[in-house]
Design a protein around this motif. Sequence first.
Motif, mmCIF file in Angstrom:
data_model
loop_
_atom_site.group_PDB
_atom_site.id
_atom_site.type_symbol
_atom_site.label_atom_id
_atom_site.label_comp_id
_atom_site.label_asym_id
_atom_site.label_seq_id
_atom_site.Cartn_x
_atom_site.Cartn_y
_atom_site.Cartn_z
ATOM 1 N N ALA A 120 32.440 33.776 16.270
ATOM 2 C CA ALA A 120 32.969 32.719 17.121
ATOM 3 C C ALA A 120 32.089 31.489 16.986
ATOM 4 C CB ALA A 120 33.004 33.177 18.575
ATOM 5 N N ALA A 121 32.713 30.349 16.787
ATOM 6 C CA ALA A 121 31.933 29.142 16.509
ATOM 7 C C ALA A 121 32.623 27.928 17.108
ATOM 8 C CB ALA A 121 31.758 28.956 15.005
ATOM 9 N N LEU A 122 31.806 27.014 17.600
ATOM 10 C CA LEU A 122 32.316 25.765 18.142
ATOM 11 C C LEU A 122 31.848 24.568 17.312
ATOM 12 C CD1 LEU A 122 31.706 26.353 21.986
ATOM 13 C CD2 LEU A 122 33.859 26.604 20.734
ATOM 14 N N ARG A 123 30.544 24.359 17.281
ATOM 15 C CA ARG A 123 30.004 23.143 16.669
ATOM 16 C C ARG A 123 29.479 23.397 15.251
ATOM 17 N NH1 ARG A 123 25.948 20.957 20.827
ATOM 18 N NH2 ARG A 123 25.842 23.144 21.454
ATOM 19 N N PRO A 124 29.040 22.331 14.559
ATOM 20 C CA PRO A 124 28.744 22.436 13.133
ATOM 21 C C PRO A 124 27.792 23.549 12.733
ATOM 22 C CG PRO A 124 28.900 20.138 13.730
ATOM 23 C CD PRO A 124 29.020 20.909 15.009
ATOM 24 N N GLY A 125 26.697 23.765 13.464
ATOM 25 C CA GLY A 125 25.737 24.773 13.043
ATOM 26 C C GLY A 125 26.348 26.158 12.964
ATOM 27 N N TYR A 165 35.928 26.194 32.140
ATOM 28 C CA TYR A 165 35.355 26.406 30.805
ATOM 29 C C TYR A 165 34.642 25.173 30.271
ATOM 30 C CZ TYR A 165 37.449 30.989 29.895
ATOM 31 O OH TYR A 165 37.758 32.327 29.930
ATOM 32 N N LEU A 166 35.300 24.023 30.325
ATOM 33 C CA LEU A 166 34.755 22.859 29.625
ATOM 34 C C LEU A 166 33.637 22.169 30.374
ATOM 35 C CD1 LEU A 166 37.883 21.298 27.904
ATOM 36 C CD2 LEU A 166 36.570 23.351 27.357
ATOM 37 N N THR A 167 33.254 22.706 31.529
ATOM 38 C CA THR A 167 32.029 22.254 32.196
ATOM 39 C C THR A 167 30.825 23.082 31.760
ATOM 40 O OG1 THR A 167 32.606 23.651 34.092
ATOM 41 C CG2 THR A 167 33.209 21.319 34.226
ATOM 42 N N VAL A 168 31.053 24.207 31.057
ATOM 43 C CA VAL A 168 29.953 24.970 30.463
ATOM 44 C C VAL A 168 29.329 24.103 29.375
ATOM 45 C CG1 VAL A 168 29.380 27.033 29.115
ATOM 46 C CG2 VAL A 168 31.055 27.164 30.984
ATOM 47 N N PRO A 169 27.995 23.969 29.338
ATOM 48 C CA PRO A 169 27.373 23.012 28.414
ATOM 49 C C PRO A 169 27.830 23.118 26.972
ATOM 50 C CG PRO A 169 25.740 23.798 29.972
ATOM 51 C CD PRO A 169 26.990 24.577 30.244
ATOM 52 N N ALA A 170 27.973 24.335 26.444
ATOM 53 C CA ALA A 170 28.361 24.465 25.034
ATOM 54 C C ALA A 170 29.765 23.919 24.795
ATOM 55 C CB ALA A 170 28.279 25.931 24.589
ATOM 56 N N TYR A 171 30.693 24.195 25.724
ATOM 57 C CA TYR A 171 32.050 23.699 25.556
ATOM 58 C C TYR A 171 32.121 22.193 25.817
ATOM 59 C CZ TYR A 171 34.125 28.318 24.986
ATOM 60 O OH TYR A 171 34.475 29.545 24.495
ATOM 61 N N ALA A 172 31.318 21.698 26.744
ATOM 62 C CA ALA A 172 31.286 20.259 26.973
ATOM 63 C C ALA A 172 30.802 19.540 25.717
ATOM 64 C CB ALA A 172 30.383 19.940 28.162
ATOM 65 N N ALA A 173 29.736 20.058 25.098
ATOM 66 C CA ALA A 173 29.231 19.447 23.866
ATOM 67 C C ALA A 173 30.271 19.533 22.752
ATOM 68 C CB ALA A 173 27.934 20.146 23.447
ATOM 69 N N PHE A 174 30.990 20.641 22.699
ATOM 70 C CA PHE A 174 32.037 20.821 21.694
ATOM 71 C C PHE A 174 33.093 19.734 21.825
ATOM 72 C CE2 PHE A 174 36.013 23.509 20.729
ATOM 73 C CZ PHE A 174 35.977 23.248 19.370
ATOM 74 N N ARG A 233 36.483 13.919 22.780
ATOM 75 C CA ARG A 233 37.083 13.830 24.115
ATOM 76 C C ARG A 233 36.065 13.413 25.183
ATOM 77 N NH1 ARG A 233 39.816 18.460 22.069
ATOM 78 N NH2 ARG A 233 41.970 17.860 21.560
ATOM 79 N N GLY A 234 34.957 12.866 24.757
ATOM 80 C CA GLY A 234 33.930 12.494 25.727
ATOM 81 C C GLY A 234 34.423 11.521 26.780
ATOM 82 N N ASP A 235 35.125 10.463 26.357
ATOM 83 C CA ASP A 235 35.609 9.471 27.319
ATOM 84 C C ASP A 235 36.682 10.065 28.222
ATOM 85 O OD1 ASP A 235 33.898 7.596 26.259
ATOM 86 O OD2 ASP A 235 35.426 6.632 25.006
ATOM 87 N N ALA A 236 37.578 10.866 27.658
ATOM 88 C CA ALA A 236 38.670 11.430 28.456
ATOM 89 C C ALA A 236 38.167 12.395 29.514
ATOM 90 C CB ALA A 236 39.670 12.125 27.539
ATOM 91 N N LEU A 237 37.088 13.126 29.204
ATOM 92 C CA LEU A 237 36.608 14.159 30.126
ATOM 93 C C LEU A 237 35.401 13.721 30.947
ATOM 94 C CD1 LEU A 237 37.019 17.334 27.885
ATOM 95 C CD2 LEU A 237 38.433 16.629 29.817
ATOM 96 N N ALA A 238 34.878 12.529 30.686
ATOM 97 C CA ALA A 238 33.693 12.071 31.420
ATOM 98 C C ALA A 238 33.912 12.054 32.937
ATOM 99 C CB ALA A 238 33.264 10.692 30.914
ATOM 100 N N PRO A 239 35.056 11.573 33.450
ATOM 101 C CA PRO A 239 35.241 11.607 34.910
ATOM 102 C C PRO A 239 35.230 13.031 35.469
ATOM 103 C CG PRO A 239 36.767 10.058 33.911
ATOM 104 C CD PRO A 239 36.147 10.824 32.788
ATOM 105 N N MET A 240 35.803 13.985 34.744
ATOM 106 C CA MET A 240 35.773 15.372 35.210
ATOM 107 C C MET A 240 34.332 15.876 35.268
ATOM 108 S SD MET A 240 37.131 18.874 33.371
ATOM 109 C CE MET A 240 35.687 18.903 32.288
ATOM 110 N N TRP A 241 33.563 15.636 34.201
ATOM 111 C CA TRP A 241 32.189 16.115 34.178
ATOM 112 C C TRP A 241 31.356 15.491 35.300
ATOM 113 C CZ3 TRP A 241 32.610 15.021 28.336
ATOM 114 C CH2 TRP A 241 33.097 16.156 27.664
#
Length: 325
Positions: free
Chosen positions: A154-159, A223-232, A238-246
């Motif tokens: 299972a993988a999200l980001r480049p590494g 889910y997307l407030t978990v740091p790994a998923y937020a970074a993903f 989607r940083g701008d779209a989700l910034a108000p939620m975060w």
Amino acid sequence: MTVPLGGVSLADHAAVYAALERAGFTDLWSSEVAGADAFTPLTLAATWQPRMRLGTAVVPVYTRGPGLLAMSAAALAEVAPNRFALGIGASSPVVVGDWNAVPYDEPFRRTRDVLRFLRAALAGETVDGAFDTFAVRRFALERPPAAPPPVMLAALRPGMLRLAGAEADGVILNWLAAGDVPRALAEVGERRAGFDVVARIFVCPTEDAAHARALGRRLITSYLTVPAYAAFHRWLGRGDALAPMWKAWADGDRRGALAAVPDEVVDALVLHGSPEQVREQVRRYADAGVDVPVLALLPTPELSAAGPEALAALIARLGPTGQEH
């Protein structure tokens, strides 16, 4: 399909698995969070449906010791030879640390080390030595599988995506839109023969858009407030779209966080509409490069008000043939 299905006792899943097979579903994939463990639903499926492919998506690399994880995988591979895939992943600090009392340290290196251990152990090798995050003294399976199962990551980001491409037998994607798949696969790199791309896709097959979006918002804020998923999702753009939620979530404003998730984000990540419309949306993942789209079926108003016949009918409409039974 992701199994077990919510609202149906695991003991009653023989009929569910049969309905999925009739509808043309080829694979049953389990998850492991706080419901059923990953292996029990698949062990039942191995005996009830001897033709379907089975997979875990995913087993955390922390919550079992390396040897026990290899034993569990080997046992299921023995029961379902050549039709079981072991998917592993880092999971999250909540699942690993808060719920299983295991330190969540160095997730990338731990995942890489468990992947390397499993590839050797499941091949019947004696593993003896120190990895970066743990050491093993002369472990060898008493019953190594005649056909070692593929080990997927299972993988999200480049590494982690690059690690999957370099050392695993496939990659498992999660919480991404069909349009995000090419970006993830670009990091995986050139795919070897036999390398599978699996994606878990949340589906809420109802034309009640308000219900689907309300449920989707609850899932997204979980889910997307978990740091790994937020970074993903920042990496996906989607940083701008989700910034108000975060921000609302960080401020402790749960209701505000729910309200701040835009409809377009919900609609991209949680597919809804009629079963036929959902099926067409799932095909976009396949067109984008996903070999195994794995549906995660969410509750709908129609299902909650009906019995098992309604579930069987819905499964039939969602399946590849899209026909009523």
